[in-house]
Design a protein around this motif. Structure first.
Motif, PDB file in Angstrom:
ATOM      1  N   ILE A   1       0.839  -1.209   0.000  1.00 26.43           N
ATOM      2  CA  ILE A   1       0.000   0.000   0.000  1.00 26.43           C
ATOM      3  C   ILE A   1       0.871   1.255   0.000  1.00 26.43           C
ATOM      4  CG2 ILE A   1      -1.661   1.336   1.349  1.00 26.43           C
ATOM      5  CD1 ILE A   1      -2.881  -1.292   2.256  1.00 26.43           C
ATOM      6  N   THR A   2       1.986   1.236   0.757  1.00 28.53           N
ATOM      7  CA  THR A   2       2.896   2.389   0.795  1.00 28.53           C
ATOM      8  C   THR A   2       3.516   2.626  -0.577  1.00 28.53           C
ATOM      9  OG1 THR A   2       3.389   1.977   3.124  1.00 28.53           O
ATOM     10  CG2 THR A   2       4.929   3.354   1.896  1.00 28.53           C
ATOM     11  N   ALA A   3       3.897   1.518  -1.245  1.00 27.62           N
ATOM     12  CA  ALA A   3       4.461   1.651  -2.593  1.00 27.62           C
ATOM     13  C   ALA A   3       3.425   2.235  -3.552  1.00 27.62           C
ATOM     14  CB  ALA A   3       4.943   0.288  -3.084  1.00 27.62           C
ATOM     15  N   ALA A   4       2.166   1.757  -3.437  1.00 27.93           N
ATOM     16  CA  ALA A   4       1.097   2.291  -4.289  1.00 27.93           C
ATOM     17  C   ALA A   4       0.856   3.766  -3.986  1.00 27.93           C
ATOM     18  CB  ALA A   4      -0.181   1.478  -4.083  1.00 27.93           C
ATOM     19  N   ALA A   5       0.865   4.139  -2.694  1.00 25.55           N
ATOM     20  CA  ALA A   5       0.673   5.534  -2.324  1.00 25.55           C
ATOM     21  C   ALA A   5       1.797   6.414  -2.861  1.00 25.55           C
ATOM     22  CB  ALA A   5       0.585   5.655  -0.801  1.00 25.55           C
ATOM     23  N   THR A   6       3.027   5.846  -2.871  1.00 25.32           N
ATOM     24  CA  THR A   6       4.157   6.605  -3.417  1.00 25.32           C
ATOM     25  C   THR A   6       3.955   6.874  -4.908  1.00 25.32           C
ATOM     26  OG1 THR A   6       5.646   5.609  -1.791  1.00 25.32           O
ATOM     27  CG2 THR A   6       6.653   6.598  -3.748  1.00 25.32           C
ATOM     28  N   ALA A   7       3.505   5.851  -5.637  1.00 21.71           N
ATOM     29  CA  ALA A   7       3.253   6.026  -7.069  1.00 21.71           C
ATOM     30  C   ALA A   7       2.151   7.054  -7.306  1.00 21.71           C
ATOM     31  CB  ALA A   7       2.885   4.685  -7.696  1.00 21.71           C
ATOM     32  N   VAL A   8       1.078   6.950  -6.504  1.00 25.12           N
ATOM     33  CA  VAL A   8      -0.022   7.923  -6.624  1.00 25.12           C
ATOM     34  C   VAL A   8       0.484   9.332  -6.330  1.00 25.12           C
ATOM     35  CG1 VAL A   8      -2.202   8.662  -5.604  1.00 25.12           C
ATOM     36  CG2 VAL A   8      -1.834   6.246  -6.121  1.00 25.12           C
ATOM     37  N   THR A   9       1.344   9.452  -5.329  1.00 29.34           N
ATOM     38  CA  THR A   9       1.885  10.771  -4.963  1.00 29.34           C
ATOM     39  C   THR A   9       2.635  11.394  -6.129  1.00 29.34           C
ATOM     40  OG1 THR A   9       2.079  10.161  -2.639  1.00 29.34           O
ATOM     41  CG2 THR A   9       3.469  11.972  -3.411  1.00 29.34           C
ATOM     42  N   ILE A  10       3.483  10.585  -6.775  1.00 34.43           N
ATOM     43  CA  ILE A  10       4.279  11.109  -7.905  1.00 34.43           C
ATOM     44  C   ILE A  10       3.354  11.525  -9.048  1.00 34.43           C
ATOM     45  CG2 ILE A  10       6.003  10.504  -9.631  1.00 34.43           C
ATOM     46  CD1 ILE A  10       7.262   8.640  -7.522  1.00 34.43           C
ATOM     47  N   ILE A  11       2.342  10.701  -9.335  1.00 34.27           N
ATOM     48  CA  ILE A  11       1.420  11.017 -10.431  1.00 34.27           C
ATOM     49  C   ILE A  11       0.618  12.275 -10.127  1.00 34.27           C
ATOM     50  CG2 ILE A  11      -0.632  10.219 -11.660  1.00 34.27           C
ATOM     51  CD1 ILE A  11       0.444   7.349 -11.296  1.00 34.27           C
ATOM     52  N   VAL A  12       0.104  12.367  -8.915  1.00 35.60           N
ATOM     53  CA  VAL A  12      -0.698  13.532  -8.526  1.00 35.60           C
ATOM     54  C   VAL A  12       0.140  14.805  -8.566  1.00 35.60           C
ATOM     55  CG1 VAL A  12      -1.883  14.619  -6.590  1.00 35.60           C
ATOM     56  CG2 VAL A  12      -2.366  12.242  -7.163  1.00 35.60           C
ATOM     57  N   TYR A  13       1.394  14.711  -8.071  1.00 36.52           N
ATOM     58  CA  TYR A  13       2.259  15.905  -8.070  1.00 36.52           C
ATOM     59  C   TYR A  13       2.475  16.419  -9.489  1.00 36.52           C
ATOM     60  CZ  TYR A  13       6.506  18.646  -8.209  1.00 36.52           C
ATOM     61  OH  TYR A  13       7.422  19.627  -8.470  1.00 36.52           O
ATOM     62  N   HIS A  14       2.813  15.491 -10.397  1.00 39.93           N
ATOM     63  CA  HIS A  14       3.064  15.925 -11.783  1.00 39.93           C
ATOM     64  C   HIS A  14       1.795  16.496 -12.414  1.00 39.93           C
ATOM     65  CE1 HIS A  14       7.228  14.760 -12.298  1.00 39.93           C
ATOM     66  NE2 HIS A  14       6.988  13.583 -11.717  1.00 39.93           N
ATOM     67  N   ARG A  15       0.648  15.939 -12.075  1.00 40.96           N
ATOM     68  CA  ARG A  15      -0.605  16.473 -12.629  1.00 40.96           C
ATOM     69  C   ARG A  15      -0.881  17.877 -12.117  1.00 40.96           C
ATOM     70  NH1 ARG A  15      -5.725  17.049 -10.939  1.00 40.96           N
ATOM     71  NH2 ARG A  15      -5.260  16.072  -8.935  1.00 40.96           N
ATOM     72  N   ILE A  16      -0.764  18.050 -10.799  1.00 38.36           N
ATOM     73  CA  ILE A  16      -1.067  19.349 -10.211  1.00 38.36           C
ATOM     74  C   ILE A  16      -0.026  20.401 -10.605  1.00 38.36           C
ATOM     75  CG2 ILE A  16      -1.316  20.609  -8.038  1.00 38.36           C
ATOM     76  CD1 ILE A  16      -3.689  18.868  -8.772  1.00 38.36           C
ATOM     77  N   SER A  17       1.260  20.003 -10.589  1.00 37.01           N
ATOM     78  CA  SER A  17       2.304  20.967 -10.964  1.00 37.01           C
ATOM     79  C   SER A  17       2.151  21.393 -12.419  1.00 37.01           C
ATOM     80  CB  SER A  17       3.695  20.369 -10.725  1.00 37.01           C
ATOM     81  OG  SER A  17       3.880  19.208 -11.529  1.00 37.01           O
ATOM     82  N   GLY A  18       1.780  20.412 -13.282  1.00 33.30           N
ATOM     83  CA  GLY A  18       1.539  20.766 -14.679  1.00 33.30           C
ATOM     84  C   GLY A  18       0.355  21.697 -14.829  1.00 33.30           C
ATOM     85  N   LEU A  19      -0.694  21.412 -14.015  1.00 31.15           N
ATOM     86  CA  LEU A  19      -1.871  22.282 -14.054  1.00 31.15           C
ATOM     87  C   LEU A  19      -1.532  23.693 -13.591  1.00 31.15           C
ATOM     88  CD1 LEU A  19      -4.928  22.596 -14.459  1.00 31.15           C
ATOM     89  CD2 LEU A  19      -5.235  21.811 -12.094  1.00 31.15           C
ATOM     90  N   GLU A  20      -0.743  23.801 -12.535  1.00 31.21           N
ATOM     91  CA  GLU A  20      -0.373  25.134 -12.027  1.00 31.21           C
ATOM     92  C   GLU A  20       0.504  25.883 -13.019  1.00 31.21           C
ATOM     93  OE1 GLU A  20       1.171  25.244  -8.122  1.00 31.21           O
ATOM     94  OE2 GLU A  20      -0.707  24.609  -7.193  1.00 31.21           O
ATOM     95  N   LYS A  21       1.395  25.162 -13.713  1.00 32.62           N
ATOM     96  CA  LYS A  21       2.212  25.808 -14.735  1.00 32.62           C
ATOM     97  C   LYS A  21       1.336  26.337 -15.865  1.00 32.62           C
ATOM     98  CE  LYS A  21       6.473  23.175 -13.939  1.00 32.62           C
ATOM     99  NZ  LYS A  21       7.422  22.182 -14.490  1.00 32.62           N
ATOM    100  N   THR A  22       0.325  25.527 -16.221  1.00 30.83           N
ATOM    101  CA  THR A  22      -0.595  25.972 -17.276  1.00 30.83           C
ATOM    102  C   THR A  22      -1.372  27.209 -16.838  1.00 30.83           C
ATOM    103  OG1 THR A  22      -0.855  23.682 -18.044  1.00 30.83           O
ATOM    104  CG2 THR A  22      -2.522  25.271 -18.734  1.00 30.83           C
TER     105      THR A  22
END
Length: 352
Positions: free
Chosen positions: A107-128
């Protein structure tokens, strides 16, 4: 706000891993401590203290392996700080893998993957959003510049129309003076000659009436021509043309605040005084700055011309100063000349 929502989602996944522990109190304590530390890291974003908090929470994994389950949440904060390596101390838990269950690690490994995906999505959205905001500001700036340019073009067009109108008035006045005026003058002379050579008493009265009519017409034409000529004088324009001929060593500033209904004789008086004042400044002043201020008040007009060249006395015999005094006196106005160590000032007021 997006960052808080994402952290809440990541924390929910982490809590699924935490509550797989056999103990009840430890997951609660770890959750509370992690929430407090993560909130502090977000509040202190960009500061060294935030880095210390993230790294400290990661180090807790080596002491209390259960904190390893909350590493994804601290990784999210570290990614926003552009320092993902702050969570590396958490790998020390790998030497104590027996302290955590396989399900917790997965579950921790899955949460880590979700964290990386969410960060890139939100950071990309904020850059846009940032790019769109910058583009909006640029468009707003361009629109403001375009509006100012259109305003300048409109003012320039109005000035051109005004100048063209003044030129046309001047032309009409000149045509009336040169043609109609001369014809009326000739008619007056002819009627006068007829009165002189006329011997018939019955024709004298009609001839005198004709001469009186022509004389009235001549007076009316003369007044109309003078009015047209006076209206065709643009006070600011004429003074600006006079300023353009001043020696380049002088910086001349003009502040003209008047209405468009100044009588022609007042305009000519001010123009004459300004031209004479500029000429005297160029000839006698050792300064480098000339200030001209023209104001219209409810009861009088005001003119001030000043240079910054030192002057200790005035030559009363000067023809230029006498001409300026005569111009002001002819309109019932007053003019004064003030020399000083800081410059020479001409001050004139003309009543309405």
């Amino acid at each position: 706000m997006n960052r808080l929502v994402d952290k809440l989602a990541i924390l929910t996944i982490c809590m699924m891993s935490l509550f797989m522990s056999d103990s009840f109190s430890e997951p609660v304590i770890v959750t509370i401590v992690t929430i407090a530390l993560s909130s502090a890291a977000q509040l202190l974003t960009g500061r060294f203290t935030a880095y210390v908090i993230i790294m400290g929470c990661s180090l807790l994994s080596g002491i209390f392996p259960l904190f390893f389950c909350t590493v994804p949440l601290m990784l999210y904060d570290a990614l926003w700080e552009k320092k993902w390596w702050l969570v590396l101390p958490a790998v020390v838990v790998l030497i104590r893998l027996d302290s955590l269950k396989i399900g917790q690690l997965m579950i921790t490994a899955a949460a880590t993957a979700v964290t990386i995906i969410v960060y890139h999505r939100i950071s990309g959205l904020e850059k846009t959003v940032e790019k769109l905001t910058q583009l909006r500001d640029e468009v707003a700036g361009k629109n403001r510049q375009l509006s100012e340019q259109n305003m300048r073009l409109a003012q320039a067009q109005d000035n051109e129309i005004h100048l063209a109108t003044l030129k046309e008035r001047n032309r009409i006045a000149r045509e009336i003076h040169d043609n109609v005026g001369h014809m009326l003058t000739r008619s007056l002379l002819q009627s006068g000659a007829l009165l002189v050579i006329n011997k018939d008493e019955q024709l004298r009265e009609p001839l005198e009436s004709l001469r009186s009519t022509l004389d009235s017409a001549m007076t009316s034409i003369r007044e109309s021509v003078h009015d047209l000529h006076d209206d065709s004088i643009d006070l600011r324009k004429v003074i600006e043309e006079s300023i353009s001929t001043v020696d380049s060593r002088f910086t001349v500033s003009l502040d003209c605040d008047t209405s468009g209904s100044i009588p022609g004789n007042v305009k000519l008086c001010m123009i004459g005084v300004v031209k004479e004042g500029l000429s005297n400044a160029v000839k006698h002043s050792k300064g480098d700055r000339i200030t001209i201020v023209i104001r219209e008040h409810p009861a009088f007009y005001q003119l001030m011309l000043e240079d910054n060249g030192s002057c200790s006395e005035i030559k009363e015999s000067g023809i230029g100063l006498k001409n300026m005094s005569d111009r002001a006196a002819a309109l019932g106005g007053r003019i004064s000349f003030t020399p000083s160590s800081e410059g020479f000032r001409i001050f004139m007021s003309v009543p309405k």
